[in-house]
Enzyme design. Sequence first.
Site, short mmCIF file in Angstrom:
data_model
loop_
_atom_site.label_atom_id
_atom_site.label_comp_id
_atom_site.label_asym_id
_atom_site.label_seq_id
_atom_site.Cartn_x
_atom_site.Cartn_y
_atom_site.Cartn_z
N GLU A 64 -47.45 43.31 14.06
CA GLU A 64 -48.55 42.92 14.94
C GLU A 64 -48.54 41.41 15.11
O GLU A 64 -48.60 40.68 14.12
CB GLU A 64 -49.89 43.39 14.37
N LEU A 65 -48.50 40.92 16.33
CA LEU A 65 -48.42 39.49 16.59
C LEU A 65 -49.61 38.75 15.99
O LEU A 65 -50.76 39.04 16.31
CB LEU A 65 -48.35 39.24 18.10
N ASP A 66 -49.32 37.78 15.11
CA ASP A 66 -50.33 36.92 14.49
C ASP A 66 -51.37 37.71 13.71
O ASP A 66 -52.53 37.29 13.58
CB ASP A 66 -51.02 36.05 15.54
N GLU A 67 -50.98 38.87 13.16
CA GLU A 67 -51.92 39.72 12.42
C GLU A 67 -51.54 39.91 10.96
O GLU A 67 -52.22 40.64 10.24
CB GLU A 67 -52.03 41.10 13.10
N GLY A 106 -51.61 34.33 19.94
CA GLY A 106 -50.66 34.29 21.04
C GLY A 106 -50.29 32.89 21.48
O GLY A 106 -50.35 31.94 20.70
#
Length: 307
Positions: A249-252, A224
Site C-alpha cells: 500500500e503506497l505510503d501505508e 502520494g
Amino acid sequence: MDTLPAALPPECAQYVLTLDCPDTPGLVHRISGVLLEHGCDIIDNRQFSDRLHLRHGPGHNHLEPDGHFFMRLHFAAPPGEETFKALNGRMEELAAEFGMRWALREHGARRRVLIMVSKFEHCLNDLLFRTRTGELPVEVVAVVSNHTDHQRLAEWHGIPFHHVPVTAETKPAAEARLLELVDAHDVELVVLARYMQVLSDELTRRLDGRAINIHHSFLPSFKGAKPYHQAYARGVKTVGATAHYVNSELDEGPIISQQVIEVDHAYGPEDLVAAGRDTECKALSNAVRWHCEGRVIVQGNRTVVLR
C-alpha cells in the site's frame, strides 16, 4: 552509551536479543533465567506490554485487550561459539513454548545495507556521512539509482554504484536486477532514500520487513506525489517526514520514525521543500539505526520501538 558490567572481563561477547510474544506471567523470569544459566549479565533492558490493540474489519474498529509483550535485551556473555549456540538452543525451546518471534545477534554488528535514490541527494548524502563517521551500525554495500546524478558521490565513498533505469516497459526487468543485486551483495536492509519509483506488489512482498522508505510528509497526511505542495494548499503550520517499512500500500507501511518542523504562511511550496529536508534526513537515519540495532518490532500495521 552502554557500559560493560565490572563482573565480566572486557573480552566477553555482547549480544542483543529481540523478541515478542503473547504476554504471560513469569515470562521475564524465564528469559533472564536462561541468561543466568549461561553466565550472562544484562547490560540494558527495554520492554513493553501492549494491553490494548486496535481491531479493524467488518464489525471491528475499536480497542480491545491484546496482551502482547515486547523486549530488547543487550547482555554480555562468556566468549566462544559454544555459548552462542547454547543460547540459541534454549531460546528455540522458549519460542516453541510461548509462541515467540525472536532474534539473537551480536551487539554492534554492522548490517549490510543497499541504498536506492533518484534525483534528490540529501538523504543519501546524510546516510553516507553518518555511516562514514560510525554513527550508523551499517555497511553500505551498494547504491542503486534510476539516474546517474550521484555516481561520483557513491564512488567517492568507495561504494559500488549501479544505474538501473526504469520505465513502464522496463520496470519488471529493473526490479529483477535489483533483486539480483540484493542477493549478490547479501543485503540485509534496503533503504529508499528519496527513490521516486513505486515498487511492485511482488517486490514489496520479497522485501517485506527489510525495506525502509522516507516519505516527505507527516503521515498519514499528504500521501502520494508532491506532499509539500499539498501541505501549502492546506496552509499547514508544521511539515514533517515519516520513515516507514515498505508494503504493497503506497505510503501505508508501519511507521518507524517521524520528525516535524514549524512553518508559517510565508513559506511557499519550495520553501517547504527546503525546510523539510532536515526532517527527512533525521527521520530516515533514526529509522535505519533503530532497525539495525534491533529496536523495532512490527505488530500488524504498527511498530514498537524499544529505545
